[in-house]
Design a protein around this motif. Structure first.
Motif, PDB file in Angstrom:
ATOM      1  N   GLU A  47      -5.150   6.568  -3.521  1.00 55.92           N
ATOM      2  CA  GLU A  47      -4.664   5.695  -4.503  1.00 55.92           C
ATOM      3  C   GLU A  47      -3.495   6.411  -5.503  1.00 55.92           C
ATOM      4  N   ASP A  50      -0.455   8.118  -3.679  1.00 59.41           N
ATOM      5  CA  ASP A  50       0.377   7.429  -2.987  1.00 59.41           C
ATOM      6  C   ASP A  50       1.176   6.746  -4.257  1.00 59.41           C
ATOM      7  N   LYS A  51       0.692   6.176  -5.273  1.00 57.45           N
ATOM      8  CA  LYS A  51       1.253   5.560  -6.387  1.00 57.45           C
ATOM      9  C   LYS A  51       2.048   6.567  -7.519  1.00 57.45           C
TER      10      LYS A  51
END
Length: 265
Positions: A47, A50-51
């Motif tokens: 998470e 990716d962010k």
């Protein structure tokens, strides 16, 4: 902090630990995520990668086991760790006589011994680089006289508080900031871990703080070089009362209040 740093966070699979990971990732810092549940760590790492484009290394470890702590340090060999968040912890809600010796020893390993070992082993690199950040998650109960149930919890959190202040006195002038974070009730999985969910479900939620507000306050305090941060106005007032009122007055009040959060034997 402007340059990208690497922060090691224990108990990073949920709650306050996961929120520290999210907020440091937002700031562009790489992470070493430590917990028993590797699947959760890997999901969080994906998470955040990716962010925010950060690197998040996942290391499974049971901090109640001294061999796991040493193995964790061995796997970190050669990696510069600029910040340490000693967040992993739990409590044993039952009275001392209704728990086993091993349960109490494991508690001390996770909440006292492992944070001490990690801080000691990682500090030398911070001092060499002239930069370091350590946040030890304590609790507002560190200021309390103690009560029935959760027997060693106030003592362990008082240790983290005093340890943080002593270490801060030694290293503040060397570029290393050490802060004891002392929150009250916080929205997390802490109560599920110690079996307090049913008890707390019957209590008002208005005094519970969000993890993001607690973590944001901790990071601000640490960056400012503050040794202790008590989060929330109500908690700050409560700590002032525990610190300033005579023991004969505050002790029965604390023990009456704590009785509502004890699991019946």
């Amino acid at each position: 902090m402007t340059a990208s740093r690497t922060f090691l966070i224990t108990g990073a699979s949920s709650g306050i630990g996961a929120e520290f990971a999210r907020q440091y990732a937002t700031m562009g810092h790489d992470l070493v995520l430590v917990a028993r549940r590797l699947d959760r760590l890997e999901a969080l790492a994906a998470e955040l990668g990716d962010k925010h484009g950060v690197t998040a290394r996942c290391l499974a470890a049971d901090l109640s086991k001294r061999d796991d702590v040493q193995n964790l340090l061995d796997r970190l060999e050669g990696q510069a760790v600029d910040g340490l968040i000693n967040n992993a912890g739990y409590s044993l809600a039952h009275t001392f006589s209704h728990t086993s010796t091993q349960q109490q020893v494991d508690f001390l390993e996770v909440c006292v011994t492992a944070p001490t070992i990690l801080a000691h082993e990682l500090l030398s690199g911070m001092l060499t680089r002239g930069f370091g950040r350590i946040i030890n998650v304590s609790s507002m109960v560190a200021f309390s006289p103690g009560a029935a149930g959760h027997t060693l919890y106030p003592a362990a959190k008082a240790y983290m508080l005093k340890f943080s202040r002593s270490l801060a006195a030694e290293v503040a002038a060397k570029g290393v900031h050490v802060t004891a974070l002392c929150p009250g009730t916080t929205e997390s999985e802490f109560q599920q871990a110690n079996g307090m969910t049913k008890v707390l479900d019957q209590k008002p939620k208005r005094l519970s703080q969000s993890t993001d507000s607690v973590v944001a306050a901790a990071i601000r305090a640490n960056e400012a070089g503050r040794e202790v941060i008590v989060t929330g106005l109500v908690n700050t007032i409560a700590v002032a009362a525990m610190t300033l009122l005579p023991d004969g007055l505050i002790t029965p009040l604390i023990r009456w209040g704590a009785s509502k959060y004890q699991i019946p034997e």
